[in-house]
Scaffold this motif. Sequence first.
Motif, PDB file in Angstrom:
ATOM      1  N   LYS A 284       0.971  -1.062   0.258  1.00 56.24           N
ATOM      2  CA  LYS A 284       0.012   0.186  -0.107  1.00 56.24           C
ATOM      3  C   LYS A 284       0.893   0.753  -0.174  1.00 56.24           C
ATOM      4  O   LYS A 284       0.690   2.091  -1.201  1.00 56.24           O
TER       5      LYS A 284
ATOM      6  N   GLN B 207       1.145   4.412  -2.415  1.00 53.53           N
ATOM      7  CA  GLN B 207       0.973   5.619  -2.270  1.00 53.53           C
ATOM      8  C   GLN B 207       2.025   6.616  -3.180  1.00 53.53           C
ATOM      9  O   GLN B 207       2.589   7.466  -3.531  1.00 53.53           O
TER      10      GLN B 207
ATOM     11  N   ASN C 270      -1.364  -6.163  -6.552  1.00 57.69           N
ATOM     12  CA  ASN C 270      -2.940  -6.105  -6.671  1.00 57.69           C
ATOM     13  C   ASN C 270      -3.300  -5.860  -7.290  1.00 57.69           C
ATOM     14  O   ASN C 270      -3.291  -5.020  -8.894  1.00 57.69           O
TER      15      ASN C 270
ATOM     16  N   TRP D   8      -8.404  -1.429  -8.942  1.00 56.20           N
ATOM     17  CA  TRP D   8      -8.903  -0.576  -8.586  1.00 56.20           C
ATOM     18  C   TRP D   8      -8.714  -0.599  -6.972  1.00 56.20           C
ATOM     19  O   TRP D   8      -9.402   0.510  -6.697  1.00 56.20           O
ATOM     20  N   THR D   9      -7.858  -1.532  -6.398  1.00 54.91           N
ATOM     21  CA  THR D   9      -7.591  -1.363  -5.024  1.00 54.91           C
ATOM     22  C   THR D   9      -6.613  -0.550  -4.710  1.00 54.91           C
ATOM     23  O   THR D   9      -6.766   1.028  -3.839  1.00 54.91           O
TER      24      THR D   9
ATOM     25  N   TYR E 216      -8.218   3.264  -6.225  1.00 54.24           N
ATOM     26  CA  TYR E 216      -9.594   3.845  -5.340  1.00 54.24           C
ATOM     27  C   TYR E 216      -9.170   3.381  -3.323  1.00 54.24           C
ATOM     28  O   TYR E 216      -9.648   4.426  -3.121  1.00 54.24           O
ATOM     29  N   ARG E 217      -9.423   2.521  -3.615  1.00 52.97           N
ATOM     30  CA  ARG E 217      -9.005   1.949  -2.170  1.00 52.97           C
ATOM     31  C   ARG E 217      -7.542   3.241  -0.873  1.00 52.97           C
ATOM     32  O   ARG E 217      -8.104   3.074  -0.262  1.00 52.97           O
ATOM     33  N   TRP E 218      -6.494   2.634  -1.885  1.00 57.04           N
ATOM     34  CA  TRP E 218      -5.234   3.172  -0.711  1.00 57.04           C
ATOM     35  C   TRP E 218      -4.785   4.761  -1.400  1.00 57.04           C
ATOM     36  O   TRP E 218      -4.597   5.278  -0.883  1.00 57.04           O
ATOM     37  N   ASN E 219      -5.642   5.031  -2.525  1.00 63.24           N
ATOM     38  CA  ASN E 219      -5.524   6.485  -3.395  1.00 63.24           C
ATOM     39  C   ASN E 219      -6.405   7.614  -3.604  1.00 63.24           C
ATOM     40  O   ASN E 219      -6.451   8.325  -4.442  1.00 63.24           O
ATOM     41  N   GLY E 220      -7.270   6.904  -3.311  1.00 68.35           N
ATOM     42  CA  GLY E 220      -9.014   7.653  -4.085  1.00 68.35           C
ATOM     43  C   GLY E 220      -8.821   9.249  -3.531  1.00 68.35           C
ATOM     44  O   GLY E 220      -9.000   9.743  -3.877  1.00 68.35           O
ATOM     45  N   LYS E 221      -8.148   8.862  -2.079  1.00 68.88           N
ATOM     46  CA  LYS E 221      -7.873  10.221  -1.350  1.00 68.88           C
ATOM     47  C   LYS E 221      -7.502  11.185  -1.684  1.00 68.88           C
ATOM     48  O   LYS E 221      -7.910  12.445  -2.461  1.00 68.88           O
TER      49      LYS E 221
END
Length: 383
Positions: free
Chosen positions: A95, A99, A352, A355-356, A359-364
């Motif tokens: 993760k 990032q 990975n 989408w993960t 969006y999940r790891w870097n969406g913010k």
Amino acid sequence: MIHFFQGYTGLNLFNGITQNLALLSIIILAPLLSIPLRQEGIIDGVVTMFEKRNDDEQKTFYGTSGFMLSLAPILNMGALRIVHGFLKDIKIQPKMLSQAYYSGFTPSIIWSPFFASVGIVLFTLEMSYLNYMPIGIIFAVIQILIGFFILRPRKRDDEIPEKISLKEDNQNKNFVLLLVFVVSLLMLLVLQEAIIDQPMLTLVCMNCIIIPVVWAVIRQKWGRIKEVFLPYKKQVANGINMEIAIFLSAGLFGNALVNTRIVDVVGAILVWSSQISIFLLFLLILLLVTIMALFGMHQIIVVPIILTLLLSTDIQVSAMAIAFMCTFAWMLSSAISPLNALNIIISNCVRNDGWTVAYRWNGKYFFAVTLCAFIYVYIIDVL
């Protein structure tokens, strides 16, 4: 098929095939710039610095992101392969690695003349890089700060500050030398553009060849050039066939779509949105480029069509704002589309799904950057 159904004879197809050759040349030639950095031990020194500080998550994040920030502007997509090739054996959380890659790589898409996003937009708008450079670099700095603030790992209480040894100080010097190399290359390109009456894409290709040759002459290391040339030749022949096919076929496809009714409809929508608000125009450009990227249509097809429409219609938006909107849309869509090369490479690096990772790891991060981009484009257009 689209071209012939429109009633054309096929001669215009050659324009589509050849229109992206300059950008393709940059992708092929950019790895040559890493030869002096590798042979002088600068890259190895930076990697050793990461290995020494792997226990500190914040330093690892900043170091990896900074390493990517230094290489991406000149090596383009090759920077991802080079950086991960050095760091894959270091134990870094997937993760955090994704990032660091995103926060270090994506700002270069906004401002670097070695990227197709900047090259195509400026070429189509007939805008000099010197005029666009402040716009791109200022937002890239904003984007970097957002990434460091949102994505950085929290400081652990059990981490004890370490004293910097003389050896580590030398490794820090390698990082500084890497930054000096990138900045010097950028200044050289700006100076050449001001003196030599040639497009920026041509100047970039020239420097990719000239700089390794000048290094070999000064350092008297022609033997090293020969050693790295054969692997490089093999990589060009076998390793980037997909990139070559995408760039050539994308120009062909985009050239065929320009004269269809679909483009007329999109043009009418863009004109309507520009009359209401620049925010709505920017939003539609983002949605159009991103949705097409999610369906697998490369930005090199969509963005030139949008630029052609914006130039050919009566849209009261500044050229600088148009340039930024298109480069930002290119950056965002390439980062979050699982069918785009950037997302695919980073996803494969961290093992990975796209989408993960996006969006999940870097969406913010991408959400915050997009909000700042809307404010930024409004300021550009007003000024």
